[in-house]
Scaffold this motif. Structure first.
Motif, PDB file in Angstrom:
ATOM      1  N   VAL A   1       0.833  -1.202   0.000  1.00 17.32           N
ATOM      2  CA  VAL A   1       0.000   0.000   0.000  1.00 17.32           C
ATOM      3  C   VAL A   1       0.872   1.258   0.000  1.00 17.32           C
ATOM      4  CG1 VAL A   1      -1.755   1.298   1.277  1.00 17.32           C
ATOM      5  CG2 VAL A   1      -1.936  -1.181   1.081  1.00 17.32           C
ATOM      6  N   GLY A   2       1.939   1.265   0.804  1.00 14.80           N
ATOM      7  CA  GLY A   2       2.836   2.419   0.837  1.00 14.80           C
ATOM      8  C   GLY A   2       3.487   2.679  -0.510  1.00 14.80           C
ATOM      9  N   LEU A   3       3.992   1.613  -1.148  1.00 15.42           N
ATOM     10  CA  LEU A   3       4.618   1.761  -2.469  1.00 15.42           C
ATOM     11  C   LEU A   3       3.588   2.171  -3.516  1.00 15.42           C
ATOM     12  CD1 LEU A   3       7.021  -1.356  -2.520  1.00 15.42           C
ATOM     13  CD2 LEU A   3       7.685   1.033  -2.378  1.00 15.42           C
ATOM     14  N   GLY A   4       2.385   1.582  -3.436  1.00 11.30           N
ATOM     15  CA  GLY A   4       1.358   1.884  -4.425  1.00 11.30           C
ATOM     16  C   GLY A   4       0.847   3.307  -4.326  1.00 11.30           C
ATOM     17  N   ILE A   5       0.668   3.793  -3.103  1.00  9.86           N
ATOM     18  CA  ILE A   5       0.087   5.127  -2.914  1.00  9.86           C
ATOM     19  C   ILE A   5       1.097   6.233  -3.229  1.00  9.86           C
ATOM     20  CG2 ILE A   5      -0.745   6.717  -1.124  1.00  9.86           C
ATOM     21  CD1 ILE A   5      -2.897   4.895  -2.167  1.00  9.86           C
ATOM     22  N   PHE A   6       2.371   6.017  -2.892  1.00  4.79           N
ATOM     23  CA  PHE A   6       3.362   7.074  -3.097  1.00  4.79           C
ATOM     24  C   PHE A   6       4.316   6.815  -4.258  1.00  4.79           C
ATOM     25  CE2 PHE A   6       2.225   8.335   1.255  1.00  4.79           C
ATOM     26  CZ  PHE A   6       2.084   9.695   1.057  1.00  4.79           C
ATOM     27  N   ALA A   7       4.875   5.593  -4.343  1.00  2.00           N
ATOM     28  CA  ALA A   7       5.925   5.348  -5.338  1.00  2.00           C
ATOM     29  C   ALA A   7       5.385   5.325  -6.759  1.00  2.00           C
ATOM     30  CB  ALA A   7       6.640   4.037  -5.021  1.00  2.00           C
ATOM     31  N   VAL A   8       4.364   4.521  -7.021  1.00  2.00           N
ATOM     32  CA  VAL A   8       3.857   4.355  -8.391  1.00  2.00           C
ATOM     33  C   VAL A   8       3.399   5.688  -8.996  1.00  2.00           C
ATOM     34  CG1 VAL A   8       2.111   3.240  -9.837  1.00  2.00           C
ATOM     35  CG2 VAL A   8       3.283   1.922  -8.062  1.00  2.00           C
ATOM     36  N   PRO A   9       2.584   6.502  -8.287  1.00  2.00           N
ATOM     37  CA  PRO A   9       2.165   7.779  -8.887  1.00  2.00           C
ATOM     38  C   PRO A   9       3.330   8.706  -9.231  1.00  2.00           C
ATOM     39  CG  PRO A   9       0.780   7.260  -6.999  1.00  2.00           C
ATOM     40  CD  PRO A   9       1.904   6.277  -6.989  1.00  2.00           C
TER      41      PRO A   9
ATOM     42  N   VAL B   1       5.363   7.288 -12.277  1.00  2.79           N
ATOM     43  CA  VAL B   1       4.595   7.468 -13.519  1.00  2.79           C
ATOM     44  C   VAL B   1       4.577   8.941 -13.915  1.00  2.79           C
ATOM     45  CG1 VAL B   1       2.272   7.349 -14.514  1.00  2.79           C
ATOM     46  CG2 VAL B   1       3.179   5.403 -13.237  1.00  2.79           C
ATOM     47  N   SER B   2       4.393   9.848 -12.940  1.00  2.00           N
ATOM     48  CA  SER B   2       4.336  11.276 -13.246  1.00  2.00           C
ATOM     49  C   SER B   2       5.661  11.772 -13.822  1.00  2.00           C
ATOM     50  CB  SER B   2       3.988  12.063 -11.982  1.00  2.00           C
ATOM     51  OG  SER B   2       4.057  13.450 -12.216  1.00  2.00           O
TER      52      SER B   2
ATOM     53  N   ILE C   1      -2.631   7.164  -8.000  1.00  2.00           N
ATOM     54  CA  ILE C   1      -2.559   8.091  -9.142  1.00  2.00           C
ATOM     55  C   ILE C   1      -3.767   9.025  -9.155  1.00  2.00           C
ATOM     56  CG2 ILE C   1      -2.794   8.178 -11.670  1.00  2.00           C
ATOM     57  CD1 ILE C   1      -0.919   5.698 -11.733  1.00  2.00           C
ATOM     58  N   PHE C   2      -4.950   8.459  -8.918  1.00  2.00           N
ATOM     59  CA  PHE C   2      -6.160   9.287  -8.978  1.00  2.00           C
ATOM     60  C   PHE C   2      -6.343  10.140  -7.719  1.00  2.00           C
ATOM     61  CE2 PHE C   2      -7.322   6.081 -12.243  1.00  2.00           C
ATOM     62  CZ  PHE C   2      -7.486   6.970 -13.293  1.00  2.00           C
ATOM     63  N   LEU C   3      -5.916   9.632  -6.566  1.00  6.14           N
ATOM     64  CA  LEU C   3      -5.935  10.481  -5.366  1.00  6.14           C
ATOM     65  C   LEU C   3      -5.041  11.700  -5.595  1.00  6.14           C
ATOM     66  CD1 LEU C   3      -5.654   7.854  -2.465  1.00  6.14           C
ATOM     67  CD2 LEU C   3      -7.673   9.181  -3.064  1.00  6.14           C
ATOM     68  N   ARG C   4      -3.872  11.464  -6.158  1.00  5.87           N
ATOM     69  CA  ARG C   4      -2.930  12.556  -6.454  1.00  5.87           C
ATOM     70  C   ARG C   4      -3.522  13.511  -7.483  1.00  5.87           C
ATOM     71  NH1 ARG C   4       0.831  13.528 -10.406  1.00  5.87           N
ATOM     72  NH2 ARG C   4       2.751  14.608  -9.780  1.00  5.87           N
ATOM     73  N   ARG C   5      -4.134  12.966  -8.516  1.00  5.96           N
ATOM     74  CA  ARG C   5      -4.667  13.797  -9.605  1.00  5.96           C
ATOM     75  C   ARG C   5      -5.775  14.728  -9.114  1.00  5.96           C
ATOM     76  NH1 ARG C   5      -7.548  11.779 -15.320  1.00  5.96           N
ATOM     77  NH2 ARG C   5      -8.629  13.774 -15.703  1.00  5.96           N
TER      78      ARG C   5
END
Length: 674
Positions: free
Chosen positions: A212-220, A223-224, A430-434
């Motif tokens: 969850v930590g990697l998915g919420i912060f690292a992936v977005p 990708v950005s 990604i969508f939370l960030r967007r």
């Protein structure tokens, strides 16, 4: 007490100042730094690596090796958090919020040195408090019952109010979504399955924090940056050197002291530790700063606070470990097991250790302090060189970051589904960030979902028994002096947080756009919450303890979403509530699209399903470097060989497996292909 302690302190120094002991300590520090630099591994993986060598080892040498590693992982994991926007471990997630924007602004060296100075100070504060606590903390720790533990958890949740951003309802809904996703799987109390079935055994165990930590912060963030096709820092300049970061720390020394004390206090409480302490410290940093507009954009206080606390909590975490044999965290659990293997096996953590081996106990304390000093010196010396990573074109770093986070995610459960979960959580991130929803609020909710449920259920059962005996006894149990103090602190935190949240940019200065995309995202979240509520309500009433928390949290989160929906329907386009990074800014101007960029990561996961991780990785690296990065064949093959060699070396050293595919089930292949 002091008559007993002073001779033991002298004996402890005599033990640890031997050259061979210091040599083992430095070796442990170097190993801890190497493990901490790689995202997602952390102290648990490092200590697991050391376990086979602990059998029969001289106790003081074994302790020097282990403490050296444990002490510096929270220091070295700062590299990934600051330079790449990837939480190096659960204890460095808050550092990402301001450390990474500083790196993108060309101030990587300054952010790193401020973090290392704070870590050193926090580690020394932790060791100093531990020295005193070994004598006086036993009654303090014993005073924390279930109601007190529940209130500490709620205090952690109250930080959501500070981190909610310009639209507080979005922050509350994000935290509720995190809490609901944290309840997926088998319930602790009655064993009911929530949002899972035995047809999908993976979900029965719930989602892991690493994923969850990697998915919420690292992936977005990966990708950005990959979409923008440039280096992490916009210019080639690294900005101010390490000296300026140290000056920043000294200018904020009182914040560092307060956050170090927070780290020690939270570290003492078993089961909370690193996952919570940095968020509480970050929330405190925001609350005590006059100009809050810089947080999330590169405010150095947002680095100093969490980094002071996450090293100090190692000293606090050793209090229940050494006093009672209760592990304060996952790494402390392995530490307890390793201590039992040392020497002839006669050392055992707990009250007996304080009685019979007080010199060994104090050796642990001062090894912790020395390890922090050695680790910080090495990190500061290396920070300038390592910070140059931020000036490399990100297209050359991204495939190796995808490789690392995939490997780290797989280690959490050793299932291929770990990679699918990483991708799914990455999409949410990604969508939370967007749409300017607070990712920290989501993560706080996820981290605290299990403690909230566990402590609530257990405290409710005991309180019910006490109230049946007498009302006074029940009230005395629920509202102890410690609980009352924690309630007051929590209320103050929430009130201040709500007043200040509107000045916080959860995801930076996000421009607003049309209604459609933010509205669709809100409806998707509301749809999930409705589905989760229906699922929880299907649990039989005789297992009420398993359904009550999801129903309450889900209902509250859904109410927030409904209010947001009404506000969106009534407000005009361009209002703050319709924030969308795809309207203006870096994401909107990026030369590459979201889905085409994300397809590379999806391709790596799909190929792993068929041919296993290493073969998929070879194809992924070659095709990515040739097609996406435009590298020549020579550079492509050299970088691919380096990446594969590094993966094999790390997996071999840590004795870890790679994700297998259908090919591995059909054909007997040699390592590392199997």
């Amino acid at each position: 007490m002091f008559a007993t302690a002073l001779p033991a302190l002298g004996e402890a120094w005599a033990l640890i100042l031997q050259p061979v002991v210091l040599g083992y300590l430095v070796l442990g520090v170097v190993m801890g730094l190497a493990v901490g630099v790689f995202p997602g591994l952390g102290g648990i993986a490092g200590l697991s690596l050391l376990l086979p060598f602990m059998f029969g080892m001289d106790p003081i040498l074994g302790l020097a090796l282990m403490i050296g590693m444990v002490a510096v992982v929270p220091t070295s994991d700062t590299f990934a958090s600051v330079l790449m926007g990837i939480p190096g471990s659960s204890a460095s997630q808050a550092t990402v919020l301001d450390g990474f924007p500083m790196a993108k602004n060309g101030q990587a060296a300054r952010a790193l040195s401020a973090a290392f100075a704070s870590s050193l100070f926090g580690g020394l504060v932790g060791a100093s408090f531990l020295t005193v606590f070994i004598l006086v903390a036993r009654p303090v720790v014993l005073a924390f019952g279930l109601p007190e533990m529940l209130m500490i958890t709620i205090l952690g949740l109250s930080m959501v109010a500070v981190l909610a951003g310009r639209i507080p309802l979005k922050g509350l809904a994000a935290a509720g979504l995190g809490l609901m996703i944290g309840t997926i799987g088998e319930a602790d109390a009655g064993g009911s399955l929530r949002m899972a079935s035995y047809d999908i055994p993976y979900l029965a165990d719930g989602l892991k924090l690493v994923i969850v930590g990697l998915g919420i912060f690292a992936v977005p963030e990966i990708v950005s940056l990959l979409r923008q096709d440039r280096s992490i820092a916009k210019g080639a300049s690294l900005g101010a050197g390490w000296l300026d970061g140290v000056k920043d720390w000294f200018a904020n020394i009182w914040l560092s002291i307060r956050c170090s004390i927070i780290g020690v206090v939270v570290g003492i409480i078993p089961g909370l530790g690193g996952s919570v302490v940095d968020w509480i410290a970050y929330g405190h940093s925001v609350q005590t700063t006059k100009d809050k507009t810089k947080f999330g954009k590169g405010e150095v206080r947002g680095v100093i606070g969490p980094e002071s606390s996450n090293n100090a909590k190692e000293g606090g975490g050793l209090v229940p470990t050494l006093l009672f044999g209760i592990p304060g965290s996952g790494s402390m659990a392995i530490f307890i097991g390793a201590v039992a293997l040392l020497g002839s096996g006669d050392i055992e953590v707990g009250p007996g250790m304080l009685k019979d081996n007080l010199d060994i106990t104090y050796s642990i304390v001062w090894l912790l302090a020395l390890a922090n000093v050695v680790g910080t010196i090495i990190c500061i010396a290396a920070s300038g060189g390592i910070a140059k990573l931020t000036t490399i074109r990100f297209t050359y770093l991204a495939p190796f970051l995808f490789m690392l986070i995939s490997f780290a995610a797989f280690q959490s459960g050793q299932n291929f589904e770990d990679l699918l979960a990483l991708f799914a959580i990455g999409l949410i991130g990604i969508f939370l960030r967007r749409f300017d929803w607070s990712r920290p609020a989501f993560l706080i909710g996820f981290v605290l979902s299990n403690p909230v449920e566990k402590f609530t259920n257990q405290a409710f059962q005991i309180a019910s028994f006490r109230f049946r005996k007498s009302f006074e006894e029940g009230m005395e149990y629920v509202f102890s002096p410690i609980v009352i103090v924690l309630i007051i602190i929590t209320v103050i935190s929430v009130v201040l947080g709500i007043r200040q949240a509107k000045t916080i940019m959860a995801e930076g200065d996000v421009q607003s756009g049309a209604k459609r995309a933010p509205l669709v995202f809100l409806l998707v979240i509301a749809g999930y919450l409705i589905f989760a509520l229906i699922n929880a309500n299907m649990i039989p009433d005789y297992n009420m303890t398993d359904k009550i928390i999801p129903l309450v949290i889900g209902g509250f989160s859904l109410a927030c979403c409904v209010i947001l929906l009404v506000q969106m329907m009534r407000r005009p386009e361009g209002d703050t509530i319709f924030a969308d990074k795809e309207v203006a800014g870096e994401d909107a101007d990026a030369p590459f699209g979201l889905w085409s960029t994300l397809a590379w990561f999806a391709g790596l996961i799909a190929a792993t399903w068929f041919v296993g991780f290493i073969l998929a990785l070879i194809g992924f690296l070659i095709s990515f470097l040739r097609v996406r990065a435009g590298a020549g064949w020579g550079k492509t093959l050299l970088l691919t060989a380096c990446g594969i060699g590094f993966m094999c070396l790390m997996a071999g050293a840590l004795n870890r497996d790679f994700p297998p595919g259908l090919l591995q089930g059909a054909v007997d292949l040699p390592w590392p292909l199997k």
